[in-house]
Design a protein around this motif. Structure first.
Motif, PDB file in Angstrom:
ATOM      1  N   LEU A  46      37.137  33.961  38.082  1.00  0.00           N
ATOM      2  CA  LEU A  46      36.813  34.185  36.407  1.00  0.00           C
ATOM      3  C   LEU A  46      37.550  33.958  35.298  1.00  0.00           C
ATOM      4  N   PRO A  47      37.668  32.478  35.561  1.00  0.00           N
ATOM      5  CA  PRO A  47      38.712  31.707  34.345  1.00  0.00           C
ATOM      6  C   PRO A  47      37.779  32.317  33.217  1.00  0.00           C
ATOM      7  N   ASP A  48      38.958  31.661  31.809  1.00  0.00           N
ATOM      8  CA  ASP A  48      38.081  32.416  30.621  1.00  0.00           C
ATOM      9  C   ASP A  48      37.534  30.419  30.129  1.00  0.00           C
ATOM     10  N   ASN A  49      38.024  29.484  30.254  1.00  0.00           N
ATOM     11  CA  ASN A  49      37.695  28.562  30.432  1.00  0.00           C
ATOM     12  C   ASN A  49      36.518  27.702  30.758  1.00  0.00           C
ATOM     13  N   CYS A  50      36.138  28.617  31.560  1.00  0.00           N
ATOM     14  CA  CYS A  50      34.453  28.940  32.492  1.00  0.00           C
ATOM     15  C   CYS A  50      32.895  29.375  31.040  1.00  0.00           C
ATOM     16  N   LYS A  51      33.582  29.927  30.653  1.00  0.00           N
ATOM     17  CA  LYS A  51      32.547  30.490  29.421  1.00  0.00           C
ATOM     18  C   LYS A  51      32.473  29.874  28.238  1.00  0.00           C
ATOM     19  N   THR A  52      30.906  29.733  27.935  1.00  0.00           N
ATOM     20  CA  THR A  52      30.350  28.684  27.195  1.00  0.00           C
ATOM     21  C   THR A  52      30.063  29.530  26.233  1.00  0.00           C
ATOM     22  N   LYS A  53      29.125  28.936  25.346  1.00  0.00           N
ATOM     23  CA  LYS A  53      28.080  28.690  23.955  1.00  0.00           C
ATOM     24  C   LYS A  53      26.707  29.560  24.892  1.00  0.00           C
ATOM     25  N   SER A  54      26.695  30.014  26.247  1.00  0.00           N
ATOM     26  CA  SER A  54      25.909  30.694  26.356  1.00  0.00           C
ATOM     27  C   SER A  54      25.846  32.051  26.868  1.00  0.00           C
ATOM     28  N   GLN A  55      24.672  33.193  25.795  1.00  0.00           N
ATOM     29  CA  GLN A  55      25.598  34.303  26.660  1.00  0.00           C
ATOM     30  C   GLN A  55      25.155  34.195  27.758  1.00  0.00           C
ATOM     31  N   TRP A  56      23.547  33.801  28.025  1.00  0.00           N
ATOM     32  CA  TRP A  56      23.399  34.138  29.504  1.00  0.00           C
ATOM     33  C   TRP A  56      23.924  33.442  30.584  1.00  0.00           C
ATOM     34  N   PHE A  57      25.331  32.488  30.319  1.00  0.00           N
ATOM     35  CA  PHE A  57      25.740  31.428  30.973  1.00  0.00           C
ATOM     36  C   PHE A  57      26.729  32.614  31.958  1.00  0.00           C
ATOM     37  N   ASN A  58      27.222  33.218  30.317  1.00  0.00           N
ATOM     38  CA  ASN A  58      28.652  33.727  30.690  1.00  0.00           C
ATOM     39  C   ASN A  58      28.080  35.007  31.794  1.00  0.00           C
ATOM     40  N   LYS A  59      26.906  35.735  31.180  1.00  0.00           N
ATOM     41  CA  LYS A  59      26.647  36.441  32.937  1.00  0.00           C
ATOM     42  C   LYS A  59      26.372  36.471  33.719  1.00  0.00           C
ATOM     43  N   ALA A  60      26.005  35.308  33.282  1.00  0.00           N
ATOM     44  CA  ALA A  60      24.638  34.831  34.857  1.00  0.00           C
ATOM     45  C   ALA A  60      26.560  34.705  35.811  1.00  0.00           C
ATOM     46  N   LEU A  61      26.750  32.978  35.093  1.00  0.00           N
ATOM     47  CA  LEU A  61      28.131  32.943  35.963  1.00  0.00           C
ATOM     48  C   LEU A  61      28.939  34.476  36.234  1.00  0.00           C
ATOM     49  N   ALA A  62      28.929  35.624  36.562  1.00  0.00           N
ATOM     50  CA  ALA A  62      30.081  36.800  36.440  1.00  0.00           C
ATOM     51  C   ALA A  62      29.055  37.355  37.819  1.00  0.00           C
ATOM     52  N   TYR A  63      27.629  37.546  37.262  1.00  0.00           N
ATOM     53  CA  TYR A  63      26.694  37.782  39.168  1.00  0.00           C
ATOM     54  C   TYR A  63      27.212  37.006  40.327  1.00  0.00           C
ATOM     55  N   HIS A  64      26.567  35.127  39.717  1.00  0.00           N
ATOM     56  CA  HIS A  64      26.810  34.389  40.636  1.00  0.00           C
ATOM     57  C   HIS A  64      27.872  34.494  41.340  1.00  0.00           C
ATOM     58  N   GLU A  65      28.996  34.646  40.852  1.00  0.00           N
ATOM     59  CA  GLU A  65      29.945  34.380  41.662  1.00  0.00           C
ATOM     60  C   GLU A  65      30.336  36.010  42.531  1.00  0.00           C
ATOM     61  N   ILE A  66      30.323  36.945  42.033  1.00  0.00           N
ATOM     62  CA  ILE A  66      30.239  37.963  43.046  1.00  0.00           C
ATOM     63  C   ILE A  66      29.693  37.890  43.523  1.00  0.00           C
ATOM     64  N   GLY A  67      28.041  37.483  43.483  1.00  0.00           N
ATOM     65  CA  GLY A  67      27.051  38.212  44.257  1.00  0.00           C
ATOM     66  C   GLY A  67      27.483  37.497  45.971  1.00  0.00           C
ATOM     67  N   HIS A  68      28.331  36.010  45.395  1.00  0.00           N
ATOM     68  CA  HIS A  68      28.622  35.681  46.934  1.00  0.00           C
ATOM     69  C   HIS A  68      29.439  36.386  47.602  1.00  0.00           C
ATOM     70  N   ALA A  69      31.001  37.170  46.539  1.00  0.00           N
ATOM     71  CA  ALA A  69      31.174  37.708  47.246  1.00  0.00           C
ATOM     72  C   ALA A  69      30.588  39.234  47.675  1.00  0.00           C
ATOM     73  N   ILE A  70      29.777  40.147  47.449  1.00  0.00           N
ATOM     74  CA  ILE A  70      28.135  40.309  47.714  1.00  0.00           C
ATOM     75  C   ILE A  70      27.886  39.811  48.994  1.00  0.00           C
ATOM     76  N   ASP A  71      27.113  39.239  48.962  1.00  0.00           N
ATOM     77  CA  ASP A  71      26.850  38.659  50.169  1.00  0.00           C
ATOM     78  C   ASP A  71      27.882  38.115  51.499  1.00  0.00           C
ATOM     79  N   HIS A  72      28.892  37.356  51.107  1.00  0.00           N
ATOM     80  CA  HIS A  72      30.066  37.447  52.323  1.00  0.00           C
ATOM     81  C   HIS A  72      30.283  38.917  52.925  1.00  0.00           C
TER      82      HIS A  72
END
Length: 195
Positions: A46-72
């Motif tokens: 999760l690199p810093d350059n993926c942050k956006t002006k959307s607080q929802w996206f910043n949080k959802a990106l972390a849950y999304h990618e870590i969710g992939h790991a938990i799924d795996h």
């Protein structure tokens, strides 16, 4: 994860963190170009350059990618509950020559234009997530990943589950407005599989 919370200015649910610790998943930011989960290295990038002006996206990106790991680590994509839920909505949306798919596909296009015009970054990214959920159910509709990506074994299930983690921990106004039952079932799926 404290570093991630600080870098992205987000709070990660502590119960969610226990799932990460149980699987010994590493969270890094070594690749500065994109966010992803590497099964080979058991790490989420999760690199810093993926942050956006959307607080929802910043949080959802972390849950999304870590969710992939938990799924795996929990074989969630292969869990029959995942297939059953996805099939339930594939059947529901495909009636009358895909009438509901077409309606929802149009809705996400309209919302995207509205969010762009209003510069509503949270709505824009929630809508993008909804479009990817739609595509995970039927790659003829929605947007996000490529059709080729969704043609690979278990990728529709993996993406659907990653969006389920987003819905559970971040909410998603667009999915909830488009189909409240789908939204609620996505959240319940995570609880059913992981409890």
């Amino acid at each position: 994860l404290l570093d991630l919370e600080k870098r992205y200015n987000i709070d990660i649910d502590r119960n969610f963190i226990s799932k990460i610790n149980d699987a010994d998943i590493r969270v890094t930011n070594y690749n500065k170009m994109s966010a992803f989960f590497s099964e080979k290295w058991n790490q989420v990038n999760l690199p810093d350059n993926c942050k956006t002006k959307s607080q929802w996206f910043n949080k959802a990106l972390a849950y999304h990618e870590i969710g992939h790991a938990i799924d795996h680590h929990n074989n969630m994509a292969k869990n029959p509950l995942t297939a059953e839920l996805m099939e339930k909505y594939r059947e529901k949306f495909s009636g009358e020559k895909d009438k509901i798919y077409k309606k929802y596909n149009n809705n996400v296009k309209v919302i995207s234009k509205h969010a762009n015009a209003k510069k509503d970054y949270d709505l824009f990214y929630e809508n993008a997530s909804a479009a990817d959920v739609l595509m995970s159910l039927n790659s003829k509709y929605g947007s996000g990943h490529s059709k080729d990506y969704f043609s690979r074994d278990l990728n529709p299930e993996k993406e659907f589950l990653a969006h389920c983690f987003e819905a559970k921990y971040c909410g998603n106004r667009v999915i909830e407005a488009i189909d409240k039952d789908l939204y609620n079932d996505m959240i319940k799926l995570i609880d059913k599989i992981l409890l």
